[in-house]
Design a protein around this motif. Structure first.
Motif, PDB file in Angstrom:
ATOM      1  N   PRO A 171       0.804  -1.225   0.000  1.00 33.17           N
ATOM      2  CA  PRO A 171       0.000   0.000   0.000  1.00 33.17           C
ATOM      3  C   PRO A 171       0.837   1.275   0.000  1.00 33.17           C
ATOM      4  O   PRO A 171       1.798   1.408   0.763  1.00 33.17           O
ATOM      5  CB  PRO A 171      -0.823  -0.130   1.286  1.00 33.17           C
ATOM      6  CG  PRO A 171      -0.982  -1.605   1.461  1.00 33.17           C
ATOM      7  CD  PRO A 171       0.338  -2.182   1.027  1.00 33.17           C
ATOM      8  N   ASP A 172       0.450   2.195  -0.882  1.00 29.90           N
ATOM      9  CA  ASP A 172       1.113   3.493  -1.012  1.00 29.90           C
ATOM     10  C   ASP A 172       0.303   4.515  -0.233  1.00 29.90           C
ATOM     11  O   ASP A 172      -0.308   5.419  -0.794  1.00 29.90           O
ATOM     12  CB  ASP A 172       1.200   3.865  -2.496  1.00 29.90           C
ATOM     13  CG  ASP A 172       1.933   5.180  -2.728  1.00 29.90           C
ATOM     14  OD1 ASP A 172       2.685   5.601  -1.823  1.00 29.90           O
ATOM     15  OD2 ASP A 172       1.745   5.774  -3.803  1.00 29.90           O
ATOM     16  N   MET A 173       0.289   4.338   1.101  1.00 28.69           N
ATOM     17  CA  MET A 173      -0.544   5.168   1.967  1.00 28.69           C
ATOM     18  C   MET A 173       0.295   6.289   2.568  1.00 28.69           C
ATOM     19  O   MET A 173       1.228   6.036   3.336  1.00 28.69           O
ATOM     20  CB  MET A 173      -1.146   4.302   3.086  1.00 28.69           C
ATOM     21  CG  MET A 173      -2.194   4.998   3.936  1.00 28.69           C
ATOM     22  SD  MET A 173      -3.698   5.352   3.007  1.00 28.69           S
ATOM     23  CE  MET A 173      -4.496   6.537   4.114  1.00 28.69           C
ATOM     24  N   PRO A 174       0.000   7.562   2.230  1.00 30.04           N
ATOM     25  CA  PRO A 174       0.781   8.675   2.789  1.00 30.04           C
ATOM     26  C   PRO A 174       0.469   8.882   4.264  1.00 30.04           C
ATOM     27  O   PRO A 174      -0.474   8.302   4.810  1.00 30.04           O
ATOM     28  CB  PRO A 174       0.329   9.871   1.955  1.00 30.04           C
ATOM     29  CG  PRO A 174      -1.064   9.520   1.531  1.00 30.04           C
ATOM     30  CD  PRO A 174      -1.073   8.025   1.345  1.00 30.04           C
ATOM     31  N   HIS A 175       1.260   9.742   4.923  1.00 26.50           N
ATOM     32  CA  HIS A 175       1.088  10.006   6.351  1.00 26.50           C
ATOM     33  C   HIS A 175       1.196  11.503   6.603  1.00 26.50           C
ATOM     34  O   HIS A 175       2.219  12.121   6.297  1.00 26.50           O
ATOM     35  CB  HIS A 175       2.153   9.251   7.150  1.00 26.50           C
ATOM     36  CG  HIS A 175       2.003   9.367   8.638  1.00 26.50           C
ATOM     37  ND1 HIS A 175       0.985   8.748   9.335  1.00 26.50           N
ATOM     38  CD2 HIS A 175       2.740  10.037   9.563  1.00 26.50           C
ATOM     39  CE1 HIS A 175       1.113   9.019  10.627  1.00 26.50           C
ATOM     40  NE2 HIS A 175       2.160   9.804  10.790  1.00 26.50           N
ATOM     41  N   ARG A 176       0.110  12.088   7.132  1.00 23.65           N
ATOM     42  CA  ARG A 176       0.055  13.502   7.517  1.00 23.65           C
ATOM     43  C   ARG A 176       0.366  14.435   6.347  1.00 23.65           C
ATOM     44  O   ARG A 176       1.070  15.425   6.497  1.00 23.65           O
ATOM     45  CB  ARG A 176       1.013  13.779   8.683  1.00 23.65           C
ATOM     46  CG  ARG A 176       0.805  12.894   9.902  1.00 23.65           C
ATOM     47  CD  ARG A 176      -0.586  13.053  10.505  1.00 23.65           C
ATOM     48  NE  ARG A 176      -0.694  12.325  11.761  1.00 23.65           N
ATOM     49  CZ  ARG A 176      -1.209  11.094  11.881  1.00 23.65           C
ATOM     50  NH1 ARG A 176      -1.660  10.456  10.802  1.00 23.65           N
ATOM     51  NH2 ARG A 176      -1.290  10.505  13.058  1.00 23.65           N
ATOM     52  N   ARG A 177      -0.192  14.123   5.194  1.00 25.16           N
ATOM     53  CA  ARG A 177      -0.022  14.982   4.028  1.00 25.16           C
ATOM     54  C   ARG A 177      -1.339  15.607   3.589  1.00 25.16           C
ATOM     55  O   ARG A 177      -1.448  16.115   2.470  1.00 25.16           O
ATOM     56  CB  ARG A 177       0.597  14.183   2.873  1.00 25.16           C
ATOM     57  CG  ARG A 177       2.002  13.674   3.185  1.00 25.16           C
ATOM     58  CD  ARG A 177       2.640  13.039   1.978  1.00 25.16           C
ATOM     59  NE  ARG A 177       3.938  12.453   2.291  1.00 25.16           N
ATOM     60  CZ  ARG A 177       4.690  11.786   1.431  1.00 25.16           C
ATOM     61  NH1 ARG A 177       4.269  11.630   0.175  1.00 25.16           N
ATOM     62  NH2 ARG A 177       5.849  11.279   1.794  1.00 25.16           N
ATOM     63  N   GLY A 178      -2.334  15.571   4.462  1.00 23.01           N
ATOM     64  CA  GLY A 178      -3.625  16.155   4.138  1.00 23.01           C
ATOM     65  C   GLY A 178      -3.685  17.631   4.479  1.00 23.01           C
ATOM     66  O   GLY A 178      -2.704  18.247   4.901  1.00 23.01           O
ATOM     67  N   ASP A 179      -4.866  18.207   4.332  1.00 24.52           N
ATOM     68  CA  ASP A 179      -5.060  19.642   4.550  1.00 24.52           C
ATOM     69  C   ASP A 179      -5.346  19.999   6.005  1.00 24.52           C
ATOM     70  O   ASP A 179      -5.389  21.183   6.346  1.00 24.52           O
ATOM     71  CB  ASP A 179      -6.223  20.141   3.680  1.00 24.52           C
ATOM     72  CG  ASP A 179      -5.923  20.046   2.191  1.00 24.52           C
ATOM     73  OD1 ASP A 179      -4.735  20.131   1.823  1.00 24.52           O
ATOM     74  OD2 ASP A 179      -6.880  19.871   1.405  1.00 24.52           O
ATOM     75  N   TYR A 180      -5.557  18.982   6.859  1.00 27.08           N
ATOM     76  CA  TYR A 180      -5.965  19.257   8.237  1.00 27.08           C
ATOM     77  C   TYR A 180      -5.126  18.437   9.219  1.00 27.08           C
ATOM     78  O   TYR A 180      -4.669  17.333   8.901  1.00 27.08           O
ATOM     79  CB  TYR A 180      -7.448  18.914   8.437  1.00 27.08           C
ATOM     80  CG  TYR A 180      -8.364  19.648   7.486  1.00 27.08           C
ATOM     81  CD1 TYR A 180      -8.820  20.933   7.779  1.00 27.08           C
ATOM     82  CD2 TYR A 180      -8.761  19.064   6.282  1.00 27.08           C
ATOM     83  CE1 TYR A 180      -9.653  21.609   6.901  1.00 27.08           C
ATOM     84  CE2 TYR A 180      -9.597  19.734   5.402  1.00 27.08           C
ATOM     85  CZ  TYR A 180     -10.036  21.006   5.711  1.00 27.08           C
ATOM     86  OH  TYR A 180     -10.855  21.677   4.842  1.00 27.08           O
ATOM     87  N   ALA A 181      -4.969  18.977  10.422  1.00 29.25           N
ATOM     88  CA  ALA A 181      -4.233  18.265  11.469  1.00 29.25           C
ATOM     89  C   ALA A 181      -5.106  17.229  12.160  1.00 29.25           C
ATOM     90  O   ALA A 181      -4.606  16.221  12.677  1.00 29.25           O
ATOM     91  CB  ALA A 181      -3.700  19.253  12.503  1.00 29.25           C
ATOM     92  N   VAL A 182      -6.421  17.476  12.191  1.00 26.30           N
ATOM     93  CA  VAL A 182      -7.353  16.571  12.858  1.00 26.30           C
ATOM     94  C   VAL A 182      -8.670  16.592  12.091  1.00 26.30           C
ATOM     95  O   VAL A 182      -9.027  17.604  11.475  1.00 26.30           O
ATOM     96  CB  VAL A 182      -7.563  16.980  14.336  1.00 26.30           C
ATOM     97  CG1 VAL A 182      -8.158  18.374  14.439  1.00 26.30           C
ATOM     98  CG2 VAL A 182      -8.429  15.974  15.082  1.00 26.30           C
ATOM     99  N   ALA A 183      -9.369  15.461  12.109  1.00 23.44           N
ATOM    100  CA  ALA A 183     -10.647  15.368  11.408  1.00 23.44           C
ATOM    101  C   ALA A 183     -11.591  14.489  12.210  1.00 23.44           C
ATOM    102  O   ALA A 183     -11.160  13.691  13.055  1.00 23.44           O
ATOM    103  CB  ALA A 183     -10.456  14.800  10.000  1.00 23.44           C
ATOM    104  N   ALA A 184     -12.886  14.634  11.928  1.00 26.73           N
ATOM    105  CA  ALA A 184     -13.874  13.853  12.675  1.00 26.73           C
ATOM    106  C   ALA A 184     -15.106  13.602  11.827  1.00 26.73           C
ATOM    107  O   ALA A 184     -15.434  14.365  10.912  1.00 26.73           O
ATOM    108  CB  ALA A 184     -14.279  14.577  13.961  1.00 26.73           C
ATOM    109  N   LYS A 185     -15.771  12.505  12.146  1.00 26.57           N
ATOM    110  CA  LYS A 185     -17.129  12.251  11.667  1.00 26.57           C
ATOM    111  C   LYS A 185     -18.046  12.437  12.864  1.00 26.57           C
ATOM    112  O   LYS A 185     -17.960  11.698  13.847  1.00 26.57           O
ATOM    113  CB  LYS A 185     -17.282  10.833  11.127  1.00 26.57           C
ATOM    114  CG  LYS A 185     -18.729  10.492  10.753  1.00 26.57           C
ATOM    115  CD  LYS A 185     -18.907   9.021  10.382  1.00 26.57           C
ATOM    116  CE  LYS A 185     -20.370   8.701  10.074  1.00 26.57           C
ATOM    117  NZ  LYS A 185     -20.573   7.278   9.710  1.00 26.57           N
ATOM    118  N   PHE A 186     -18.926  13.441  12.796  1.00 27.32           N
ATOM    119  CA  PHE A 186     -19.856  13.727  13.880  1.00 27.32           C
ATOM    120  C   PHE A 186     -21.216  13.081  13.606  1.00 27.32           C
ATOM    121  O   PHE A 186     -21.647  12.968  12.454  1.00 27.32           O
ATOM    122  CB  PHE A 186     -20.056  15.237  14.038  1.00 27.32           C
ATOM    123  CG  PHE A 186     -18.848  15.967  14.548  1.00 27.32           C
ATOM    124  CD1 PHE A 186     -18.594  16.050  15.906  1.00 27.32           C
ATOM    125  CD2 PHE A 186     -17.960  16.569  13.667  1.00 27.32           C
ATOM    126  CE1 PHE A 186     -17.479  16.725  16.386  1.00 27.32           C
ATOM    127  CE2 PHE A 186     -16.841  17.245  14.130  1.00 27.32           C
ATOM    128  CZ  PHE A 186     -16.597  17.321  15.494  1.00 27.32           C
TER     129      PHE A 186
END
Length: 435
Positions: free
Chosen positions: A332-347
């Motif tokens: 798997p070519d899964m990146p780490h901490r390369r997204g636009d946000y530091a934290v995310a949630a499903k509410f």
């Protein structure tokens, strides 16, 4: 070097997942095809697995091209169908027996007991059609309170906390009435496998009784590639204060590092022992902070769809990347901490009613305005006008989730503040409110 495009078949492929799949790394080298309509696996509680397997086989055999991978992201029945389909068409997947060591809850506990006995609750299997079942549970050393659930369940269906004999007999009544919806199709899968005699005797109509466990709940998302176990993310499952209903899933986890490290170690131990390989999985755990004790809740043989947007926001791509890469035989070519946000949630936007009838939901224009005012947010309504809340599928006994809301932010504090401001603008109306 083989440069041809790969044909990846997705059981129950819908528009949302197609869009995510086409944004994965290397997706330009793959063509994604649906097999079995999504309505047959998403919007029903009736699963004719034999017919679904026949339908999928017919569709795949009729395809004019190579079948390079067959994947899915759903729990039962999709998860249990995949090894059978993959074996028929020679594509990569875990063996059916290793998958069932995760999905068959009694077999799974027996296997876990062999290598991590201090991290699982006391348990026993019982036949809900046995009038002496409660006596047999006591003889196995389980006493009130305990939890009962089917050997194979989907979501939280037919799970009950038992505090009194009256609770148990109420649960038995419901189990006898509805367990066949899952048990009969699950037995169709069990018939395809070679099972140890002691496991074959505990078919899909049996249930589990387990010691009550609890604490800070989380999910370790991982995979096995050619025997190597990799845990690449931990997602917290946080509840509303004083109730059991989920408030939000949060990534990355806020658990102490030593606790996360121990969970990864346990994950490696149990998945190696099971012999699960070349597939994604996730394991749900509790951390009892008071006793500093970790409990393994259950193993799932898939990624969690609820977490796709979280990984995309924080790491830069949905963890569907893992599923597709493994199915195609790639690490798997899964990146780490390369997204636009530091934290995310499903509410989970909830109301705490006994029952009610929905008379108004936010309009498309209102939803679009909210998503524009809170960039990156995704709002998915779960109800429509005229719907009675008690008719919603897979709800708990305490509340109803009217909408799912995915959001990202630069900090947990900002994330919660943004959610509160967004939620205050979601307008629902009700009639015939009870409770």
């Amino acid at each position: 070097m083989d440069t041809r495009a790969r044909n990846v078949f997705v059981v129950g492929l819908n528009d949302t997942n197609r869009e995510r799949l086409e944004s994965l790394r290397g997706a330009g080298d793959s063509h994604f095809h649906g097999v079995i309509d999504p309505e047959a696996v998403y919007d029903t509680e009736v699963f004719d697995i034999a017919s679904m397997l026949d339908e999928a086989t017919e569709q795949l055999e009729a395809f004019d091209g190579s079948v390079d991978a067959i994947v899915g992201y759903m729990d039962f029945p999709v998860s249990t169908m995949l090894p059978i389909l993959c074996e028929r068409f020679g594509t990569r997947s875990p063996s059916l027996s290793s998958l069932l060591k995760c999905e068959h809850k009694y077999w799974s506990r027996r296997v876990q007991e062999e290598v991590i006995p201090d991290y699982i609750p006391a348990f026993t299997a019982f036949d809900p059609f046995d009038d002496d079942a409660l006596t047999h549970i006591g003889e196995a050393g389980l006493y009130f309170p305990f939890f009962v659930k089917p050997i194979k369940s989907s979501g939280s269906r037919l799970g009950f906390r038992i505090d009194t004999p009256e609770d148990f007999y109420h649960a038995i009544e419901k189990l006898r009435e509805d367990i066949g919806l899952i048990a009969d199709p699950f037995n169709t899968v069990l018939e395809q496998a070679r099972l140890p005699d002691e496991i074959a005797a505990v078919d899909g109509h049996f249930c589990m009784a387990e010691e009550i466990i609890g604490g800070w709940q989380c999910t370790v998302e991982g995979y096995v590639f050619e025997g190597e176990v990799v845990s690449y993310g931990i997602v917290d499952s946080l509840r509303y204060p004083q109730v059991l209903s989920f408030f939000h899933y949060r990534y990355p986890s806020g658990l102490p590092d030593p606790v996360q490290d121990k969970m990864r170690e346990l994950t490696d131990t149990v998945m190696r022992h099971i012999g699960f390989d070349n597939s994604a999985f996730n394991i749900e755990y509790f951390w009892d902070e008071v006793q500093d004790r970790i409990w393994l809740l259950e193993i799932n043989t898939r990624i969690s769809q609820s977490h796709c947007d979280l990984f995309e926001k924080v790491d830069g791509v949905s963890h569907q990347q893992v599923t597709v890469d493994l199915a195609l035989g790639r690490r798997p070519d899964m990146p780490h901490r390369r997204g636009d946000y530091a934290v995310a949630a499903k509410f989970f936007y909830r109301v705490f009613f006994v029952d009610a009838v929905v008379t108004r939901v936010p309009s498309d224009e209102e939803i679009n305005a909210l998503e524009a005012d809170f960039p990156g947010s995704v709002i998915a309504l779960q109800v429509e006008p005229g719907q009675r809340l008690s008719n919603m599928p897979e709800q708990d006994s305490y509340s109803y989730a009217l909408a799912y809301i995915w959001m990202g932010a630069e900090s947990e504090e900002r994330l919660l503040d943004d959610y509160e401001r967004l939620a205050a603008r979601l307008m629902f109306d009700f009639d015939e409110i009870e409770g």
